[in-house]
Design an enzyme around this catalytic site. Structure first.
Site, PDB file in Angstrom:
ATOM      1  N   THR A 270      -1.445   4.587   3.156  1.00  0.00           N
ATOM      2  CA  THR A 270      -2.232   5.376   2.172  1.00  0.00           C
ATOM      3  C   THR A 270      -2.294   7.016   2.420  1.00  0.00           C
ATOM      4  O   THR A 270      -1.954   7.441   1.689  1.00  0.00           O
ATOM      5  CB  THR A 270      -3.476   4.795   1.899  1.00  0.00           C
TER       6      THR A 270
ATOM      7  N   SER B 139       0.938  -1.179   0.065  1.00  0.00           N
ATOM      8  CA  SER B 139       0.122   0.086   0.066  1.00  0.00           C
ATOM      9  C   SER B 139       0.765   1.332  -0.084  1.00  0.00           C
ATOM     10  O   SER B 139       0.279   2.615  -0.477  1.00  0.00           O
ATOM     11  CB  SER B 139      -0.953  -0.239   1.249  1.00  0.00           C
TER      12      SER B 139
ATOM     13  N   ASP C  93      -5.613   0.807  -4.574  1.00  0.00           N
ATOM     14  CA  ASP C  93      -3.938   0.666  -4.767  1.00  0.00           C
ATOM     15  C   ASP C  93      -3.615  -0.548  -5.086  1.00  0.00           C
ATOM     16  O   ASP C  93      -2.483  -0.590  -5.914  1.00  0.00           O
ATOM     17  CB  ASP C  93      -3.291   1.103  -3.349  1.00  0.00           C
TER      18      ASP C  93
ATOM     19  N   HIS D 220      -7.120  -9.629   3.518  1.00  0.00           N
ATOM     20  CA  HIS D 220      -6.038 -10.756   4.300  1.00  0.00           C
ATOM     21  C   HIS D 220      -6.524 -11.561   4.901  1.00  0.00           C
ATOM     22  O   HIS D 220      -5.940 -12.865   5.247  1.00  0.00           O
ATOM     23  CB  HIS D 220      -5.262  -9.404   4.942  1.00  0.00           C
TER      24      HIS D 220
ATOM     25  N   GLU E  50     -10.259   7.465   2.008  1.00  0.00           N
ATOM     26  CA  GLU E  50      -9.815   6.001   2.138  1.00  0.00           C
ATOM     27  C   GLU E  50     -10.917   4.836   2.699  1.00  0.00           C
ATOM     28  O   GLU E  50     -11.038   5.023   4.016  1.00  0.00           O
ATOM     29  CB  GLU E  50      -8.455   5.864   2.589  1.00  0.00           C
TER      30      GLU E  50
HETATM   31 MG    MG Z   1      -4.568   1.526   2.956  1.00  0.00          MG
HETATM   32 ZN    ZN Z   2      -2.918  -5.047   2.579  1.00  0.00          ZN
END
Ligand code: MG
Ligand code: ZN
Length: 388
Positions: free
Chosen positions: A160, A107, A323, A285, A276
């Site tokens: 980010t 990221s 991203d 994940h 974001e």
């Molecule tokens: Mg992020």
């Molecule tokens: Zn990640």
């Protein structure tokens, strides 16, 4: 958010024994999970064929869904019965996410490519591969006299948001990243990460410094800031990241996005806001589809706030991208009636597949096509006309 309910109906993990045996397709499945989403919302159609836009945008609201590939968006669309706000951004493109160093980006490099227009090494923030600081679109907008803001659901020092504000060679240097907020000129930032401002190894208290020297007001909840709609406002609601959206997160991304817009829209020169959906990535994940769905929906409702403003304002470009993709997510089956999504994750990490770009408003047609993640930066700064 107590109102977001989900039920995990089943979780099946099958060992991947002979991945390439054509006669045994079931072996290709790594992990199947079914989520059912019951708290539906009906997106208001803010953008219609009658909506009038200026020729060039004065404002940009830039959404990044961390880890949000096409399947993540479609899972949320299915869960919400086949409709969502994002579908009003009907100019679409694709972004290739590879970093300078790796086929699969992290990221930090992904954020830097989007924020600063340059591919870099994984883990680097706002720097070229040879460790030279490069200006972000937020910094360029600030320099051009626009108001600026960052709204996230993690610490504001995470990779980010850091890509828009800081320049460090390692994303894990949270305290160093925090020290880029003073003197950044940023008008509003909302998220977590208080401890990186106040409990620092160098003994500095950035909240005190920014309050005394620059006139910032810091709050620990959005509610306590409800009567403060002036620039230089910061809400750091948690010591680090916000909790999962389905547990007791103090406020939604839609609420914090609306707050930021209410402040930024007062600037005569226009504004740049980055929002974001930070934890979509974590659902990927974790290989938990209900987490992915709820986090995308949290961001989609924030997109609704942006669309509402953009439709009446007419001078605001909204761009949504990611991203990178996380989890190698595919949707095996779904049901628009019940909101059930049968999902299959092929990875616990990021993947290299290209991610969607959605745009609406003045300049949106520039985002049509297939390009590198760095060109998202190129196109936004060109539309805002903010490059030196
Ligand atoms: Mg992020
Ligand atoms: Zn990640």
């Amino acid at each position: 958010m107590k109102s977001l309910k989900h039920t995990t109906l089943g979780l099946v993990a099958l060992a991947c024994t002979s991945a390439f045996a054509q006669e045994n397709y079931k072996d290709l499945i790594n992990k199947v999970e079914i989520s059912e989403y019951s708290d539906r919302y009906t997106p208001v159609q803010y953008i219609t064929p009658a909506t009038k836009f200026s020729k060039k945008p004065k404002n940009v609201i830039f959404f990044i869904g961390d880890g949000m590939g096409q399947a993540q968006v479609y899972a949320a669309l299915t869960a919400n019965g086949g409709q969502m706000y994002m579908s009003q951004l009907n100019l679409c493109g694709y972004s290739q996410t590879q970093s300078w160093s790796d086929y699969v980006t992290d990221s930090a490099a992904g954020g830097t490519a989007l924020a600063c227009g340059q591919k870099t090494r994984n883990y680097m923030v706002g720097m070229s591969p040879d460790s030279v600081a490069i200006p972000s679109m937020l910094e360029l907008a600030e320099k051009a006299g626009k108001a600026t803001g960052v709204v996230v659901t993690v610490a504001v020092t995470h990779a980010t948001p850091a890509s828009f504000v800081a320049h460090v060679n390692d994303r894990h240097k949270y305290e160093e990243i925090a020290s880029f907020y003073p003197n950044s000129g940023i008008d509003v930032f909302i998220g977590g990460g208080m401890k990186h401002f106040t409990e620092r190894k160098d003994g500095r208290n950035l909240v005190k410094e920014m309050t005394e020297k620059e006139g910032y007001r810091f709050y620990e909840d959005l509610n306590s800031a409800k009567n403060d709609n002036k620039s230089k406002l910061a809400v750091l609601a948690y010591p680090e990241h916000m909790p999962d959206v389905t547990s007791d997160r103090k406020f939604s991304l839609a609420e914090s996005t609306k707050k930021a817009i209410d402040i930024l829209r007062q600037d005569k020169n226009g504004f740049f806001l980055m929002v974001e959906g930070s934890q979509i990535d974590w659902g990927g994940h974790h290989n938990v589809i209900s987490e992915v769905v709820n986090e995308v929906i949290d961001m989609d409702k924030a997109v609704g706030e942006a669309l509402k403003f953009a439709a009446e304002d007419g001078e605001t470009l909204i761009v949504i991208t990611a991203d990178h993709e996380t989890g190698g997510l595919s949707i095996i089956n779904g049901d628009y009636k019940t909101g059930a999504v049968k999902a299959n994750f092929s990875s616990g990490n990021h993947t290299g597949i290209m991610v969607p770009v959605y745009a609406v408003g003045p300049g949106a047609e520039e985002f049509h096509g297939w390009y590198q993640n760095t060109e998202v930066f190129d196109r936004i700064v060109k539309q805002l006309n903010i490059k030196k």
